[in-house]
Design an enzyme around this catalytic site. Structure first.
Site, short mmCIF file in Angstrom:
data_model
loop_
_atom_site.label_atom_id
_atom_site.label_comp_id
_atom_site.label_asym_id
_atom_site.label_seq_id
_atom_site.Cartn_x
_atom_site.Cartn_y
_atom_site.Cartn_z
CD GLU A 20 -0.50 7.65 -2.26
OE1 GLU A 20 -1.67 7.74 -2.82
OE2 GLU A 20 -0.03 6.77 -1.40
CE1 TYR A 25 -5.14 8.60 -1.21
CE2 TYR A 25 -4.44 9.48 -3.01
CZ TYR A 25 -4.69 8.52 -2.39
OH TYR A 25 -4.14 7.36 -2.58
CG ASP A 54 -8.23 5.44 -1.36
OD1 ASP A 54 -8.96 4.87 -0.51
OD2 ASP A 54 -7.37 4.80 -2.01
#
Length: 352
Positions: free
Chosen positions: A35, A118, A136
């Site tokens: 990520e 996020y 996102d």
């Protein structure tokens, strides 16, 4: 409508998802690493970096032990180097304060360096099965189009609204699958330009499709102006070695290495650049490169490289005054450098 939407997105995902290494694991370290790397980075570009990091640092302990210089060197080319520094800081916190075990909840994860809403949601949902939405750019686009939301996604208030809507849609017993499905749907199906709405499983529900608003949604108002910067790098050789410096905090490329730099507000000739810096008045110019253009998110850089020679006494004083160090070609190869500098050094044959 919400239940039908979620079910169709998951069904689409099961039929169309890409095979990616972080989708075959529940290891929070690997999910976190993927990520961070994929923030503001396309999967095609980020995948080799992910694989390289896993090879060099297979767990959070090895990453925490690594010197930051090595991490920045491995990160070279991905840009947004604050991510790499935060990656290192986060690994050290997880090892020191949590014994190498990542916190398992969204709220706990938010306390770690470099982890925002996020990333925290992605780790919590995918690794620990917590029903929290991952929002996102892909998710913004899908939700804005399907529900016809025309608010500016750069606004904190709007971001909070999208987070709320996404959490209303999440499938409680499959938060990991739903989140990955929605992001993948935005990446492959509901694309920024020319989405193929004729085969979209939620086309009938979609406000943008019904009213031909795909090109207008989501709304993103740009506020920050692009800044133009003019760099002239001075390459001075000393017995087969080149003098370089480590960039300080407070500007781009913090922690990376480049050469002595003269920055101007507009393009100037090489001879003028030399006169702008009193330490370079005795520089004998040997060659001047063409202009190299390098585009960052809010900055456009125009850079040239001047090769020159300085008398030994001037060179020694310059190194002392400007905190410059001489490096061999092999040492330069190992140093973390801006892509712009690395590109130039390869083109002149200094690096392979």
């Amino acid at each position: 409508m919400k239940k039908v939407f979620s079910e169709r997105i998951i069904q689409w995902y099961e039929e169309n998802k890409r095979s990616l290494p972080w989708r075959t694991t529940r290891d929070p370290y690997k999910i976190w690493l993927s990520e961070i790397i994929l923030q503001q980075t396309r999967i095609a570009q980020g995948l080799p970096y992910y694989e390289s990091f896993i090879q060099h640092y297979p767990d959070v302990f090895s990453l925490a032990r690594a010197p930051q210089k090595q991490i920045l060197r491995l990160w070279q080319g991905l840009g947004y180097y604050t991510r790499a520094r935060n990656l290192h800081a986060c690994a050290r916190v997880v090892v020191k304060e949590y014994g190498g075990v990542f916190p398992s909840t969204y709220q706990q994860l938010l306390t770690l360096p470099g982890i925002g809403s996020y990333t925290a949601a992605a780790i919590a949902a995918i690794a620990f099965h917590e029903p929290v939405a991952v929002v996102d750019g892909n998710v913004f686009r899908v939700l804005a189009r399907v529900w016809g939301i025309d608010q500016d996604i750069n606004s904190p208030k709007t971001k909070a609204y999208f987070f709320q809507r996404a959490n209303e849609l999440i499938v409680q017993h499959q938060p990991d699958v739903f989140n990955q499905a929605l992001m993948e749907f935005g990446a492959l199906q509901c694309t920024p330009r020319n989405p193929d709405c004729s085969v979209c499983p939620v086309a009938k529900q979609c406000v943008a499709n019904r009213h031909h608003l795909q090109h207008l949604l989501p709304v993103k108002i740009k506020k920050q102006k692009v800044r133009k910067r003019y760099f002239t790098y001075i390459l001075v050789e000393e017995a087969g070695r080149f003098i370089m410096r480590k960039r300080d905090a407070g500007d781009i490329w913090h922690g990376l290495y480049d050469f002595l730099l003269v920055e101007t507000s507009k393009p100037v000739k090489a001879e003028q650049v030399v006169r702008l810096d009193s330490a370079l008045t005795r520089l004998k110019i040997q060659s001047v490169s063409p202009v190299y253009k390098h585009i960052l998110s809010h900055q456009h850089l125009m850079a040239r490289f001047i090769h020159g020679q300085l008398p030994l006494n001037n060179l020694k004083k310059l190194k002392k005054d400007r905190n410059l160090i001489s490096y061999s070609k092999k040492q330069i190869e190992r140093l973390p450098k801006p892509v712009l500098v690395n590109r130039y050094l390869k083109e002149i044959g200094l690096l392979k």
